[in-house]
Design a protein around this motif. Structure first.
Motif, PDB file in Angstrom:
ATOM      1  N   VAL A  79       0.831  -1.219   0.000  1.00  0.00           N
ATOM      2  CA  VAL A  79       0.000   0.000   0.000  1.00  0.00           C
ATOM      3  C   VAL A  79       0.863   1.267   0.000  1.00  0.00           C
ATOM      4  CG1 VAL A  79      -2.075  -1.065   0.978  1.00  0.00           C
ATOM      5  CG2 VAL A  79      -0.378  -0.065   2.519  1.00  0.00           C
ATOM      6  N   ALA A  80       1.980   1.244   0.740  1.00  0.00           N
ATOM      7  CA  ALA A  80       2.842   2.443   0.748  1.00  0.00           C
ATOM      8  C   ALA A  80       3.491   2.636  -0.617  1.00  0.00           C
ATOM      9  CB  ALA A  80       3.905   2.336   1.836  1.00  0.00           C
ATOM     10  N   GLY A  81       3.929   1.542  -1.243  1.00  0.00           N
ATOM     11  CA  GLY A  81       4.528   1.627  -2.572  1.00  0.00           C
ATOM     12  C   GLY A  81       3.529   2.167  -3.582  1.00  0.00           C
ATOM     13  N   ASN A  82       2.279   1.779  -3.435  1.00  0.00           N
ATOM     14  CA  ASN A  82       1.245   2.264  -4.350  1.00  0.00           C
ATOM     15  C   ASN A  82       1.089   3.778  -4.242  1.00  0.00           C
ATOM     16  OD1 ASN A  82      -1.282   2.990  -5.512  1.00  0.00           O
ATOM     17  ND2 ASN A  82      -1.917   0.853  -5.481  1.00  0.00           N
ATOM     18  N   VAL A  83       1.007   4.258  -3.018  1.00  0.00           N
ATOM     19  CA  VAL A  83       0.851   5.695  -2.790  1.00  0.00           C
ATOM     20  C   VAL A  83       2.074   6.457  -3.317  1.00  0.00           C
ATOM     21  CG1 VAL A  83       0.896   7.363  -0.878  1.00  0.00           C
ATOM     22  CG2 VAL A  83      -0.771   5.486  -0.866  1.00  0.00           C
ATOM     23  N   MET A  84       3.248   5.818  -3.207  1.00  0.00           N
ATOM     24  CA  MET A  84       4.515   6.462  -3.589  1.00  0.00           C
ATOM     25  C   MET A  84       4.889   6.278  -5.056  1.00  0.00           C
ATOM     26  SD  MET A  84       5.982   8.058  -1.088  1.00  0.00           S
ATOM     27  CE  MET A  84       7.704   8.129  -1.622  1.00  0.00           C
ATOM     28  N   GLN A  85       4.120   5.527  -5.833  1.00  0.00           N
ATOM     29  CA  GLN A  85       4.513   5.253  -7.219  1.00  0.00           C
ATOM     30  C   GLN A  85       4.666   6.544  -8.009  1.00  0.00           C
ATOM     31  OE1 GLN A  85       1.389   3.690  -9.980  1.00  0.00           O
ATOM     32  NE2 GLN A  85       0.150   3.488  -8.140  1.00  0.00           N
ATOM     33  N   ARG A  86       5.568   6.519  -8.987  1.00  0.00           N
ATOM     34  CA  ARG A  86       5.885   7.704  -9.769  1.00  0.00           C
ATOM     35  C   ARG A  86       4.933   7.853 -10.951  1.00  0.00           C
ATOM     36  NH1 ARG A  86      11.358   8.889  -8.872  1.00  0.00           N
ATOM     37  NH2 ARG A  86      10.796  10.970  -9.591  1.00  0.00           N
ATOM     38  N   THR A  87       4.945   9.040 -11.537  1.00  0.00           N
ATOM     39  CA  THR A  87       4.041   9.337 -12.651  1.00  0.00           C
ATOM     40  C   THR A  87       4.277   8.410 -13.846  1.00  0.00           C
ATOM     41  OG1 THR A  87       3.257  11.051 -14.157  1.00  0.00           O
ATOM     42  CG2 THR A  87       5.604  11.048 -13.674  1.00  0.00           C
ATOM     43  N   ARG A  88       3.260   8.270 -14.676  1.00  0.00           N
ATOM     44  CA  ARG A  88       3.387   7.480 -15.907  1.00  0.00           C
ATOM     45  C   ARG A  88       3.526   8.384 -17.121  1.00  0.00           C
ATOM     46  NH1 ARG A  88       4.281   1.807 -15.473  1.00  0.00           N
ATOM     47  NH2 ARG A  88       4.198   1.610 -13.224  1.00  0.00           N
ATOM     48  N   CYS A  89       3.885   9.619 -16.919  1.00  0.00           N
ATOM     49  CA  CYS A  89       4.135  10.533 -18.045  1.00  0.00           C
ATOM     50  C   CYS A  89       5.101   9.835 -19.018  1.00  0.00           C
ATOM     51  CB  CYS A  89       4.757  11.834 -17.538  1.00  0.00           C
ATOM     52  SG  CYS A  89       5.400  12.853 -18.883  1.00  0.00           S
ATOM     53  N   PRO A  90       4.728   9.704 -20.293  1.00  0.00           N
ATOM     54  CA  PRO A  90       5.585   8.957 -21.231  1.00  0.00           C
ATOM     55  C   PRO A  90       6.966   9.574 -21.409  1.00  0.00           C
ATOM     56  CG  PRO A  90       3.735   9.990 -22.395  1.00  0.00           C
ATOM     57  CD  PRO A  90       3.481  10.166 -20.931  1.00  0.00           C
ATOM     58  N   TYR A  91       7.101  10.858 -21.141  1.00  0.00           N
ATOM     59  CA  TYR A  91       8.407  11.520 -21.305  1.00  0.00           C
ATOM     60  C   TYR A  91       9.273  11.331 -20.061  1.00  0.00           C
ATOM     61  CZ  TYR A  91       5.739  13.214 -25.169  1.00  0.00           C
ATOM     62  OH  TYR A  91       4.947  13.239 -26.284  1.00  0.00           O
ATOM     63  N   PHE A  92       8.624  11.214 -18.919  1.00  0.00           N
ATOM     64  CA  PHE A  92       9.348  10.825 -17.697  1.00  0.00           C
ATOM     65  C   PHE A  92       9.914   9.424 -17.894  1.00  0.00           C
ATOM     66  CE2 PHE A  92       9.115   8.485 -13.633  1.00  0.00           C
ATOM     67  CZ  PHE A  92       9.954   9.253 -12.843  1.00  0.00           C
ATOM     68  N   TYR A  93       9.142   8.579 -18.578  1.00  0.00           N
ATOM     69  CA  TYR A  93       9.512   7.174 -18.773  1.00  0.00           C
ATOM     70  C   TYR A  93      10.508   6.955 -19.904  1.00  0.00           C
ATOM     71  CZ  TYR A  93       7.469   3.768 -15.655  1.00  0.00           C
ATOM     72  OH  TYR A  93       7.248   2.962 -14.581  1.00  0.00           O
ATOM     73  N   ASP A  94      10.873   8.018 -20.597  1.00  0.00           N
ATOM     74  CA  ASP A  94      11.793   7.867 -21.714  1.00  0.00           C
ATOM     75  C   ASP A  94      13.082   8.618 -21.386  1.00  0.00           C
ATOM     76  OD1 ASP A  94      13.173   7.828 -24.078  1.00  0.00           O
ATOM     77  OD2 ASP A  94      11.840   9.247 -25.105  1.00  0.00           O
ATOM     78  N   ALA A  95      14.138   7.870 -21.108  1.00  0.00           N
ATOM     79  CA  ALA A  95      15.393   8.483 -20.656  1.00  0.00           C
ATOM     80  C   ALA A  95      15.945   9.490 -21.666  1.00  0.00           C
ATOM     81  CB  ALA A  95      16.433   7.402 -20.364  1.00  0.00           C
ATOM     82  N   ALA A  96      15.529   9.385 -22.929  1.00  0.00           N
ATOM     83  CA  ALA A  96      16.060  10.294 -23.952  1.00  0.00           C
ATOM     84  C   ALA A  96      15.313  11.631 -23.987  1.00  0.00           C
ATOM     85  CB  ALA A  96      15.980   9.623 -25.324  1.00  0.00           C
TER      86      ALA A  96
END
Ligand code: FAD
Ligand code: SF4
Ligand code: FES
Ligand code: FES
Lengths: 350, 166
Positions: free
Chosen positions: A109-126
């Motif tokens: 439950v704590a990990g769920n609350v703390m999960q990071r955004t799913r913004c596709p640009y956040f998810y793309d290291a480039a």
């Protein structure tokens, strides 16, 4: 994935002490952290494994009617706890609408609350991303914006928070119990998350080393048990993040609403509590017109952050639907497709 | 930094020495213990091909660090059959043609075993589909998979009932 030191924390005190060191992060279920590390999107130098911390895996029903959920309780165990699901049905429904059964078995439950955004640009290291690298810029501006915010965003970041679970938690006034180098403190989940402003890299009020030990729902939340729902609009019926979602609760006496709750997901970098909408329903009938009025108030300040203006009208319609379904007594009736919009007449008959 | 981890895999005890904390349970099974039945699809928690049963629960082994699994009991596709006798879920998959290329199948089967143990789906196709949604099938064998899970569950429940009566 970068190299790191691994450490199994034997107790909260040690976890907090180790978590304080530079580059350290806590490892719970790992379903978000390991994914991000594989993408080189976060690069911690020390993993403090909190999975064996004693006593944090319990669901305690409090004598006053509230509940205290230990930080390590797994998402599936909480959602399937019969008493929890009965007392807090919208929270159980939100949990079951997120991720997949395998992931929910591992996710805490704590990990769920703390999960990071799913913004596709956040998810793309480039891509340039202010959250990953302050000052780098935000490539999401002018980019793909289906999942991006319509409330509370800034020029520096337009991302949304992806947690389903957190949305009903905010609607029903959940409190986060934190332990840390300065001792313990309680913070309302609504105040726990930070809006992006000029510092999108700061996401929560947690200081280095601070550990979530539990999440509490107050007794008041259980008073909505018969009239509480979570609805989620997504690109597939199952296993997809919310485009917009709503957690709604009503307390109805006779033909009048005596208290209403509403929080929206998928619209901002935190679950969005809609207090003006709640207030306008007080003492009113539980009818479509009233809900439509509430939906206008809920989205009053919304503005598109890209080509996502459709989300404003979508969210308004969802608010009306969520309240309509919430008005039906939903005791002991969890949908086979949690948080999905099924036919209303069918639902009334079921 | 070496770490040793004790695991029970399909009933056999293994003392594994890990020279790197980054090894996932999936890579440990496939690359170091030669248990290649568990498949790697996305390696990011999205497809379910790597599903195993860890301490009685289905999880994605690609997002689980092996170093964090000390003392764990693991069941993989290799441990399901009893000698030459297939597990009811395996038999039902064959009977219902619930695969084409077979790549997703070990994950589908382990996930179905987990779903049946969880006991939340009942004999309801909608709930079975929802309960299997963490396993993608590129060949689109979903119709057969749903029927296979349904039948295996019915048979296992029946077996348990008559087993108890005996
Ligand atoms: C394919 C996929 C689909 C998904 N779909 C959805 C969805 O539809 N809806 C949804 O809500 N979620 C979804 N998720 C996200 C999922 O819910 C999260 O990954 C999960 O809840 C994280 O929990 P965890 O215990 O695994 O956290 P971890 O990955 O272990 O940790 C996540 C973060 O929380 C921190 N943390 C963990 N515990 C604590 C603590 N006690 N105190 C302080 N910090 C802590 C960690 O340091 C880390 O930064 C999806 C994930 C995947 C991979
Ligand atoms: S919206 Fe936020 S998370 Fe996405 S790229 Fe911009 S700064 Fe990064
Ligand atoms: S390989 Fe683990 S979910 Fe795809
Ligand atoms: S049988 Fe080919 S991916 Fe499922």
């Amino acid at each position: 994935m970068n190299q790191f030191e691994y450490e199994l924390a034997p107790n909260v005190e040690n976890a907090v002490a180790s978590g304080r060191s530079n580059g350290a992060v806590f490892l719970a279920g790992g379903t978000n952290l390991i994914d991000l590390m594989k993408g080189n999107l976060v690069r911690p130098t020390r993993l403090v494994d909190i999975n064996r911390l004693p006593g944090l895996d319990r669901i305690e029903f409090l004598p006053d009617g509230g509940v205290r959920i230990g930080a390590l309780v797994r998402n599936s165990d909480l959602a399937h706890d019969p008493k929890f699901a009965r007392d807090f049905p919208a929270v159980a429904e939100a949990l079951l609408s997120g991720a997949s059964p395998q992931l929910r078995n591992a996710a805490t439950v704590a990990g769920n609350v703390m999960q990071r955004t799913r913004c596709p640009y956040f998810y793309d290291a480039a891509s340039a991303c202010n959250k990953r690298e302050p000052g780098a810029g935000c490539e999401a501006r002018g980019g793909h914006s289906r999942l991006q915010a319509i409330l509370g965003w800034s020029a520096h970041c337009i991302a949304t928070h992806p947690s389903d679970f957190s949305v009903p938690l905010v609607a029903f006034d959940a409190v986060v119990e934190i332990d840390g180098p300065q001792g313990r403190r309680d913070v309302a989940l609504e105040d726990f998350y930070l809006l992006p402003g000029n510092t999108p890299e700061r996401e929560t009020i947690l200081a280095p080393g601070e550990l979530i030990v539990a999440i509490r729902l107050p007794a008041q939340a259980a008073l909505f048990a018969g009239h509480a729902r979570y609805l989620k609009i997504r690109d597939r019926t199952s296993y997809a993040f919310a485009v917009v979602s709503a957690a709604a609760g009503l307390r109805i006496e006779g033909d009048r609403i005596v208290e209403a709750r509403l929080a929206l997901g998928g619209v901002a970098l935190k679950p969005w509590r809609a207090r003006a909408a709640e207030a306008c329903l007080m003492g009113r009938r539980a009818g479509r017109e009233e809900f439509a009025e509430a939906s206008m108030l809920a989205l009053q300040e919304a503005r598109p952050s890209g080509e996502n203006e459709f989300k404003i009208e979508l969210a308004r319609r969802l608010v009306v639907r969520a309240f309509e379904r919430t008005a039906i007594d939903n005791t002991a009736r969890l949908s086979p497709l949690p948080a999905s919009i099924v036919n209303l007449t069918e639902e009334i008959q079921r | 930094m070496n770490k040793s981890v004790n695991l029970s895999i399909n009933g056999t005890r293994h003392a594994v020495t890990l020279d790197d904390p980054r090894v996932t349970l999936l890579d440990l099974l496939r690359e170091r213990l030669d248990l290649t039945g568990t498949k790697k699809g996305c390696d990011r928690g999205q497809c379910g091909a790597c599903t195993i049963i860890l301490n009685g629960r289905r999880v994605n082994s690609c997002l689980t660090l092996a170093v964090s699994c000390g003392g764990a009991e693991i069941l993989t596709i290799e441990g399901l059959a009893q000698g030459d006798v297939l597990h009811p879920v395996q038999a039902a998959f064959i009977e219902h043609d619930a695969f084409q290329c077979g790549f997703c199948t070990p994950g589908q089967i382990m996930s179905a075993v987990g779903l049946i143990m969880e006991g939340q789906a009942g004999d309801d196709e909608e709930r079975i589909r929802e309960g299997m949604s963490g396993n993608l099938c590129r060949c689109g064998a979903y119709a057969g998979i749903t029927q296979a899970v349904r039948q295996a569950q019915a048979r296992m429940n029946e077996r348990e009932r008559t087993g108890e009566a005996a």
